[in-house]
Each structure stands twice: as structure tokens, then as C-alpha cells.
Design a protein around this motif. Structure first.
Motif, PDB file in Angstrom:
ATOM      1  N   HIS A   1      44.550 -53.644 -76.060  1.00 42.07           N
ATOM      2  CA  HIS A   1      43.451 -54.609 -75.882  1.00 42.07           C
ATOM      3  C   HIS A   1      42.806 -54.542 -74.501  1.00 42.07           C
ATOM      4  O   HIS A   1      41.648 -54.886 -74.331  1.00 42.07           O
ATOM      5  CB  HIS A   1      43.946 -56.031 -76.173  1.00 42.07           C
ATOM      6  CG  HIS A   1      44.815 -56.593 -75.093  1.00 42.07           C
ATOM      7  ND1 HIS A   1      46.155 -56.300 -75.003  1.00 42.07           N
ATOM      8  CD2 HIS A   1      44.524 -57.402 -74.044  1.00 42.07           C
ATOM      9  CE1 HIS A   1      46.649 -56.923 -73.940  1.00 42.07           C
ATOM     10  NE2 HIS A   1      45.689 -57.594 -73.347  1.00 42.07           N
ATOM     11  N   ASP A   2      43.594 -54.099 -73.503  1.00 40.54           N
ATOM     12  CA  ASP A   2      43.050 -54.090 -72.145  1.00 40.54           C
ATOM     13  C   ASP A   2      42.473 -52.730 -71.746  1.00 40.54           C
ATOM     14  O   ASP A   2      42.188 -52.509 -70.566  1.00 40.54           O
ATOM     15  CB  ASP A   2      44.108 -54.530 -71.130  1.00 40.54           C
ATOM     16  CG  ASP A   2      45.403 -53.751 -71.232  1.00 40.54           C
ATOM     17  OD1 ASP A   2      45.517 -52.934 -72.165  1.00 40.54           O
ATOM     18  OD2 ASP A   2      46.288 -53.966 -70.394  1.00 40.54           O
TER      19      ASP A   2
ATOM     20  N   ILE B   1      37.089 -48.676 -67.130  1.00 35.29           N
ATOM     21  CA  ILE B   1      36.086 -48.867 -66.067  1.00 35.29           C
ATOM     22  C   ILE B   1      36.707 -48.590 -64.703  1.00 35.29           C
ATOM     23  O   ILE B   1      36.124 -47.913 -63.860  1.00 35.29           O
ATOM     24  CB  ILE B   1      35.471 -50.288 -66.127  1.00 35.29           C
ATOM     25  CG1 ILE B   1      34.759 -50.497 -67.461  1.00 35.29           C
ATOM     26  CG2 ILE B   1      34.485 -50.501 -64.983  1.00 35.29           C
ATOM     27  CD1 ILE B   1      34.314 -51.921 -67.745  1.00 35.29           C
ATOM     28  N   ARG B   2      37.923 -49.103 -64.518  1.00 38.04           N
ATOM     29  CA  ARG B   2      38.572 -48.893 -63.213  1.00 38.04           C
ATOM     30  C   ARG B   2      38.840 -47.417 -62.966  1.00 38.04           C
ATOM     31  O   ARG B   2      38.638 -46.918 -61.854  1.00 38.04           O
ATOM     32  CB  ARG B   2      39.891 -49.653 -63.154  1.00 38.04           C
ATOM     33  CG  ARG B   2      39.712 -51.081 -62.753  1.00 38.04           C
ATOM     34  CD  ARG B   2      41.028 -51.787 -62.683  1.00 38.04           C
ATOM     35  NE  ARG B   2      41.844 -51.344 -61.574  1.00 38.04           N
ATOM     36  CZ  ARG B   2      43.157 -51.564 -61.490  1.00 38.04           C
ATOM     37  NH1 ARG B   2      43.771 -52.198 -62.448  1.00 38.04           N
ATOM     38  NH2 ARG B   2      43.838 -51.155 -60.442  1.00 38.04           N
TER      39      ARG B   2
ATOM     40  N   LYS C   1      35.771 -45.665 -61.936  1.00 33.49           N
ATOM     41  CA  LYS C   1      35.438 -45.965 -60.531  1.00 33.49           C
ATOM     42  C   LYS C   1      36.312 -45.136 -59.589  1.00 33.49           C
ATOM     43  O   LYS C   1      35.824 -44.600 -58.602  1.00 33.49           O
ATOM     44  CB  LYS C   1      35.646 -47.453 -60.249  1.00 33.49           C
ATOM     45  CG  LYS C   1      34.544 -48.340 -60.763  1.00 33.49           C
ATOM     46  CD  LYS C   1      34.813 -49.756 -60.251  1.00 33.49           C
ATOM     47  CE  LYS C   1      34.050 -50.790 -61.011  1.00 33.49           C
ATOM     48  NZ  LYS C   1      34.536 -52.132 -60.737  1.00 33.49           N
TER      49      LYS C   1
ATOM     50  N   ASP D   1      48.058 -45.518 -62.361  1.00 29.22           N
ATOM     51  CA  ASP D   1      48.485 -45.993 -61.036  1.00 29.22           C
ATOM     52  C   ASP D   1      48.538 -44.841 -60.033  1.00 29.22           C
ATOM     53  O   ASP D   1      48.127 -44.990 -58.889  1.00 29.22           O
ATOM     54  CB  ASP D   1      49.867 -46.667 -61.123  1.00 29.22           C
ATOM     55  CG  ASP D   1      49.775 -48.061 -61.707  1.00 29.22           C
ATOM     56  OD1 ASP D   1      48.660 -48.631 -61.724  1.00 29.22           O
ATOM     57  OD2 ASP D   1      50.814 -48.582 -62.171  1.00 29.22           O
TER      58      ASP D   1
ATOM     59  N   LYS E   1      39.596 -51.397 -72.081  1.00 36.40           N
ATOM     60  CA  LYS E   1      38.247 -51.334 -71.498  1.00 36.40           C
ATOM     61  C   LYS E   1      38.260 -51.599 -69.998  1.00 36.40           C
ATOM     62  O   LYS E   1      37.500 -51.007 -69.247  1.00 36.40           O
ATOM     63  CB  LYS E   1      37.277 -52.251 -72.228  1.00 36.40           C
ATOM     64  CG  LYS E   1      37.414 -53.728 -72.005  1.00 36.40           C
ATOM     65  CD  LYS E   1      36.253 -54.419 -72.739  1.00 36.40           C
ATOM     66  CE  LYS E   1      36.223 -55.890 -72.496  1.00 36.40           C
ATOM     67  NZ  LYS E   1      35.152 -56.550 -73.225  1.00 36.40           N
ATOM     68  N   VAL E   2      39.178 -52.472 -69.575  1.00 32.75           N
ATOM     69  CA  VAL E   2      39.286 -52.761 -68.146  1.00 32.75           C
ATOM     70  C   VAL E   2      39.792 -51.517 -67.409  1.00 32.75           C
ATOM     71  O   VAL E   2      39.257 -51.129 -66.369  1.00 32.75           O
ATOM     72  CB  VAL E   2      40.234 -53.967 -67.923  1.00 32.75           C
ATOM     73  CG1 VAL E   2      40.573 -54.127 -66.456  1.00 32.75           C
ATOM     74  CG2 VAL E   2      39.598 -55.234 -68.443  1.00 32.75           C
ATOM     75  N   TYR E   3      40.802 -50.888 -67.974  1.00 36.47           N
ATOM     76  CA  TYR E   3      41.366 -49.693 -67.338  1.00 36.47           C
ATOM     77  C   TYR E   3      40.378 -48.540 -67.346  1.00 36.47           C
ATOM     78  O   TYR E   3      40.339 -47.745 -66.408  1.00 36.47           O
ATOM     79  CB  TYR E   3      42.679 -49.290 -68.020  1.00 36.47           C
ATOM     80  CG  TYR E   3      43.835 -50.126 -67.552  1.00 36.47           C
ATOM     81  CD1 TYR E   3      44.551 -49.766 -66.417  1.00 36.47           C
ATOM     82  CD2 TYR E   3      44.181 -51.295 -68.214  1.00 36.47           C
ATOM     83  CE1 TYR E   3      45.607 -50.546 -65.962  1.00 36.47           C
ATOM     84  CE2 TYR E   3      45.233 -52.087 -67.769  1.00 36.47           C
ATOM     85  CZ  TYR E   3      45.939 -51.697 -66.640  1.00 36.47           C
ATOM     86  OH  TYR E   3      46.977 -52.475 -66.180  1.00 36.47           O
TER      87      TYR E   3
END
Lengths: 263, 99
Positions: free
Chosen positions: B70-71, B77-78, B81, B33, B73-75
């Protein structure tokens, strides 16, 4: 005699030159027809996509997704930045398990915020075809500012006038768009086409800076060579959004406001 | 009696380790964050500050990659970026400094 010849020559010279110029140069009025723009679907189907990364392979119908149904509630940023959906359909490495674990669609489709990713609801997304409800679409469009192309809705005006207030962040609902007003005038590819206009402030209402930079626009110097129409029509640069989801390229004047074209 | 004591100790250790794992999970989310929140004001940061955030991103990428959440992969990629945007802004600021 010589003087008369010169006079005759001059008399015929300018209409011939003008004719040749008109034949060779496509005027700005023909820009939209000059480029092979993708055929536009009906307004209620504009922005509808089918996602089929693994569905057909696993014996289920591809997933239908309607942009207009979602963008009244969420900005592009929520899905294409926070939830990590790629701008290209089928490119996101999303699985059924991910959705059930609250990632991607599962972030909202949990049975509380939106209908759940549960057995009885499979057919609501796995339709295999674009099935936007025209009645619901018309009811929405009637209450929003109008546009000529795409959904026939001026989404930028809708957000500006407060007719819609899509969420900018799903994790931090209090987060507001960045105040960045830099407006760019980009020299066009052809000298007789007026420059293209790019307002950052309208785009940051929907997107994050990182949505476009550097993946889509990695610009180091002021240059026009990157933004050729042929690239945009290959779904690069502005074409990532402005072909199938955001207002389409048929609307020349939206980007080239000084253009005299009637399109 | 000995058995009860042993089981209670084991339970205590399990609870402690679970809390530690949770705290570690929260740590990388807090760092995530902090780094990604800076993309909004990246234009106001100096080259050095941007460089520090890029280094922090690189370190955090390894931490998230090693996690079992589990999450992740989302973090991942973000975060990539965010990192790339910060680097882009550093290049822009260097270029404008050259002029």
C-alpha cells in the motif's frame, strides 16, 4: 564668454545627472517596495495553508495545516522528503485511504503520536479555513528568537540555539543533518544591488540535499540568470519556500546582507 | 487422516509463501535504504559509484512498481528523488572534472 558657458554648464550638469539617475534607478532601499511582494498575513497565520485536492469534490471542507505548529517538532525534511508531501499545496496525490493506511498525515496522526485519523476528529483538520490558535502561537513565539517578518520567529536561530530540536528523520530518529557548510555568494541581477548570500549549513538543518536538487535547483554552471527576483516571486527557486512559509522576501537584508535598506 | 495431512501441508505452504513475500518486501526496503542513504555522502562518491547507484535505483523502481504494497507510491516518489539527486551529483562531478 565660452569659458563662462562651460562653467555654467558644468554647474548645472551634475545635479541634473544625479536627479535623472535617482529617478531612473530604483535604489536598494526601495527594493522591497519595488517588487510586488505578496501581502503578509498576520504572524500567527503565516505559513498556514488549506489543502483541497479532493475534499470539496467529496463534500468535505478543505484541510487546514499550520506549518508553525508542526515545525517545532519536525523538520521540513520529514514531511517534504520522507512523507512525500509536495512543496506545493494540493499537489500531493494523497487520499483519505492513504491517511488511514498510515501514509502522509496518517504517519503521525494515528491516535498514538498525534490525534488519530478517526471519525470524531474530522473537524480538527477539515476546518475549511485557517484557524491557527493565536494564544498558543504567542506562547510559542515568546520563547523563541524574534524576527521582523513572517511568523516573527527566527526559526534558523531557534534551531541553532537549541530552543527547538525538530526531528530530522521519522524513520531513523538517530539521523542527524548532513554537515555541509558551503556558502554561496550569488551576484545580483542589478549591479548596484549587493550579492545574495546562501548558506547551505542553515538549510540542511531543515532539508535534505534532494529536497532542492535537482527539482528546484538544477544548476550546472555558476550563473545568476536562474535566480531573477521575478522567478522567485513566481514561487520558483528560493520562492518555493521563502514567500509563504520560510522568512518572506520582505526581509531584503536576510539574503542581501550588505544592503543598506531599511525595510 | 489424508485430509488432515493435506490441510497441514497446505497451511505450511501458505506460511512459507507469506514469509517469502515478507522477505521480498524487506529486500526492496533494504535496497531503498541503502541507495537513499548514499544521498548524504554523494559528494564523496566517484562517478562510477554514483553510476552504479543510479542503475540500482532504476532496477529497484521496477521492483517497487510491481509490488502490491500500500505504501509503494510513497517509496516510488522518494526513490525517484534519490535517483535524480545522485544523477545531479554525477553531472556536477563530471563538470568539475572537465575544468
Amino acid at each position: 564668454m565660452r569659458q563662462m558657458d562651460a562653467g555654467k554648464r558644468n554647474r548645472y550638469l551634475w545635479p541634473i545627472t544625479s536627479l535623472i539617475t535617482l529617478l531612473i534607478l530604483p535604489g536598494p532601499a526601495s527594493a522591497a517596495t519595488f517588487w510586488e511582494l505578496p501581502k503578509l498575513p498576520k504572524p500567527h497565520l503565516f505559513g498556514d495553508i488549506l489543502i483541497d485536492r479532493l475534499s470539496s469534490e467529496n463534500g468535505v471542507k478543505p484541510v487546514f495545516f499550520s506549518h508553525w505548529r508542526h515545525r517545532t517538532k519536525y523538520t521540513c525534511r520529514v514531511c517534504h522528503w520522507e512523507l512525500d508531501f509536495s512543496f506545493k499545496a494540493g499537489e500531493t496525490l494523497m487520499t483519505e485511504t492513504d491517511n488511514r493506511n498510515g501514509l502522509y498525515c496518517g504517519m503521525c496522526h494515528d491516535g498514538k503520536t498525534a490525534f488519530g485519523h478517526t471519525e470524531g476528529n474530522c473537524q480538527r483538520c477539515h476546518t475549511g479555513k485557517k484557524v491557527s490558535d493565536i494564544g498558543k502561537f504567542k506562547a510559542l513565539r515568546d520563547n523563541l528568537p524574534k524576527d521582523k517578518f513572517g511568523n516573527g520567529i527566527n526559526w534558523a536561530a531557534a534551531i541553532k540555539t537549541g530552543r527547538i530540536s525538530p526531528l530530522y528523520s521519522i524513520y531513523k530518529p538517530e539521523e542527524k543533518p548532513l554537515k555541509f557548510k558551503k556558502r554561496l555568494w550569488l551576484k545580483a541581477e542589478w549591479p548596484y544591488v549587493p550579492p545574495a548570500y546562501f548558506p547551505h549549513d542553515i538549510h540542511v538543518q531543515w532539508l535534505d540535499c534532494g529536497s532542492c536538487h535537482p527539482d528546484i535547483f538544477k544548476i550546472k554552471k555558476k550563473t545568476t540568470k536562474h535566480f531573477l527576483m521575478k522567478y522567485i516571486l513566481e514561487e520558483k527557486f528560493c520562492g518555493v519556500c521563502h514567500l509563504k512559509v520560510a522568512f518572506p522576501m520582505d526581509d531584503c537584508k536576510r539574503c542581501h546582507p550588505s544592503m543598506k535598506a531599511e525595510n | 487422516m489424508k485430509n488432515t495431512f493435506f490441510i497441514l501441508t497446505l497451511l505450511y505452504l501458505l506460511i512459507c509463501s507469506a514469509n517469502l513475500l515478507d522477505a521480498a518486501g524487506d529486500d526492496w526496503r533494504n535496497d531503498f535504504d541503502r541507495i537513499c542513504a548514499n544521498t548524504a555522502n554523494a559528494g564523496k562518491l566517484s562517478g562510477t559509484e554514483l553510476g552504479k547507484l543510479i542503475d540500482d535505483s532504476d532496477k529497484l523502481l521496477k521492483v517497487i512498481e510491481a509490488s502490491n504494497e500500500h505504501d509503494k507510491k510513497v517509496y516510488l516518489i522518494r526513490l525517484k528523488k534519490c535517483r535524480n539527486f545522485l544523477e545531479f551529483m554525477r553531472n556536477v562531478s563530471e563538470k568539475s572534472g572537465e575544468k
